[in-house]
Scaffold this motif. Sequence first.
Motif, short mmCIF file in Angstrom:
data_model
loop_
_atom_site.label_atom_id
_atom_site.label_comp_id
_atom_site.label_asym_id
_atom_site.label_seq_id
_atom_site.Cartn_x
_atom_site.Cartn_y
_atom_site.Cartn_z
N ALA A 1 2.79 66.48 20.69
CA ALA A 1 3.58 65.64 19.80
C ALA A 1 3.25 65.95 18.34
CB ALA A 1 3.32 64.17 20.09
N ALA A 2 1.95 66.06 18.03
CA ALA A 2 1.53 66.35 16.66
C ALA A 2 1.97 67.74 16.23
CB ALA A 2 0.01 66.21 16.55
N ALA A 3 1.86 68.71 17.13
CA ALA A 3 2.25 70.09 16.81
C ALA A 3 3.74 70.17 16.47
CB ALA A 3 1.92 71.02 17.97
N PRO B 1 2.90 59.10 11.37
CA PRO B 1 2.31 58.46 12.56
C PRO B 1 3.35 57.87 13.50
CG PRO B 1 1.92 57.14 10.58
CD PRO B 1 2.48 58.44 10.13
N ALA B 2 4.48 57.38 12.93
CA ALA B 2 5.52 56.80 13.78
C ALA B 2 6.15 57.87 14.67
CB ALA B 2 6.59 56.13 12.92
N ILE B 3 6.43 59.05 14.09
CA ILE B 3 6.99 60.16 14.88
C ILE B 3 5.98 60.63 15.91
CG2 ILE B 3 7.74 62.57 14.76
CD1 ILE B 3 8.91 61.89 11.98
N GLY B 4 4.71 60.76 15.49
CA GLY B 4 3.67 61.16 16.44
C GLY B 4 3.54 60.17 17.58
N LEU B 5 3.57 58.87 17.24
CA LEU B 5 3.45 57.82 18.27
C LEU B 5 4.63 57.89 19.24
CD1 LEU B 5 2.28 54.20 17.66
CD2 LEU B 5 4.30 54.61 19.06
N ALA B 6 5.84 58.01 18.70
CA ALA B 6 7.04 58.05 19.56
C ALA B 6 7.04 59.28 20.45
CB ALA B 6 8.30 58.02 18.69
N ILE C 1 -1.61 63.39 14.39
CA ILE C 1 -2.41 63.40 15.63
C ILE C 1 -2.86 62.00 16.00
CG2 ILE C 1 -4.61 63.92 14.47
CD1 ILE C 1 -3.45 65.17 17.95
N ALA C 2 -3.21 61.16 15.00
CA ALA C 2 -3.59 59.78 15.30
C ALA C 2 -2.42 59.01 15.90
CB ALA C 2 -4.09 59.08 14.03
N GLY C 3 -1.21 59.24 15.36
CA GLY C 3 -0.03 58.61 15.93
C GLY C 3 0.21 59.05 17.36
N GLY C 4 0.04 60.35 17.63
CA GLY C 4 0.19 60.87 18.99
C GLY C 4 -0.79 60.23 19.96
N ILE C 5 -2.05 60.09 19.52
CA ILE C 5 -3.08 59.47 20.37
C ILE C 5 -2.72 58.01 20.66
CG2 ILE C 5 -5.50 58.74 20.45
CD1 ILE C 5 -6.14 61.29 18.80
N MET C 6 -2.27 57.29 19.63
CA MET C 6 -1.88 55.88 19.84
C MET C 6 -0.69 55.77 20.79
SD MET C 6 -2.11 54.37 15.96
CE MET C 6 -3.46 54.90 14.88
N GLY C 7 0.27 56.69 20.66
CA GLY C 7 1.43 56.68 21.55
C GLY C 7 1.05 56.89 23.00
N VAL C 8 0.14 57.83 23.22
CA VAL C 8 -0.33 58.11 24.58
C VAL C 8 -1.06 56.91 25.15
CG1 VAL C 8 -2.05 59.46 25.86
CG2 VAL C 8 -0.43 60.62 24.34
#
Length: 331
Positions: free
Chosen positions: A257-259, A140-145, A278-285
């Motif tokens: 980001a998730a892909a 999630p951290a990578i997805g968020l970033a 994908i949840a991390g990506g959504i939070m980052g956006v």
Amino acid sequence: MLTFALLLVVVALCFDFLNGFHDAANSIATVVSTRVLSPRVAVIWAACFNFLAAFTFGTAVASTMGQGMIRLEAVNLYVILAALLGAISWNLVTWYYGLPISSSHALMGGYAGAAIARGGWGVIIVGGWTKTLAFIILSPAIGLALGGLLMLAVYWIFKGWPPHRLDKYFRKLQLLSAAAYSFGHGSNDAQKTMGIIAGTLFTAGVLKRFYIPYWVVLMAYAAIALGTLAGGWRIVKTMGMKITRLKPVGGFCAETAAAISLLGTAVAGIPVSTTHTIAGGIMGVGSVQRFSAVHWGVARSIMWAWVMTIPIAGGISFLCFQAIHHFFPAA
């Protein structure tokens, strides 16, 4: 023995179907919430790219799952059955309550819990779990970033564009990002079931050495694609709307980001959670738009479900094996 092994292969494929069913929300939530695709078209789109992943990224994750986490000498067919029952049970409970947990981690936890019930803590291969446990936090951290950085890059590149033009442009691009995410989902998640099936066949003596037969690859990808096609609608609202409100530009950045995260870990052979990325990506956006745009209370509930998945699925599988051993002492 052979009949029992074949029965377990069927149960494993049922889990794989439920994996696709449960995680369909991850694949389609962003593209449905932004109204780029209708739910039915979205699951067909996702299922197709889930299956296409079978022909590309090899079986590194499957090998890690099948022989890199639990000592195979401690595994028998009853252990595998208990592992699958625990993972399926936790999947169904969380689907009912609309919690987007990791089916992959449910399977890992179930596999570990059942094996520990039979052979004690010594059956765990510590090195095989290090990366997996680390990526509960890192995914999630990578997805968020990545999601946040992509969103900032888009804002900078398309600065001055009118909102309606930006929306129209990213509606088309989101079709590609949704396809890439579903491709990454298939490349990582279906491989966990392949590892379990190969372990079953090896334990039953059908395979003389541990490897992933190509027919197992095709069956696993077909099962997860069909599960995605069936769709787990309860979780779509949580992933696509409750964490933050998404527009096509945000959906594109979150999915991309998730892909990137999923395809990178598939190549490295690390079994990570598609849900976490994908949840991390959504939070980052959402956090780039404004910090308060992310519903952190919902995010906190999801994160607790992530943390509890491996121990709870492991506990259920531990009890399942004890019950099986009670009725079949030879287990």
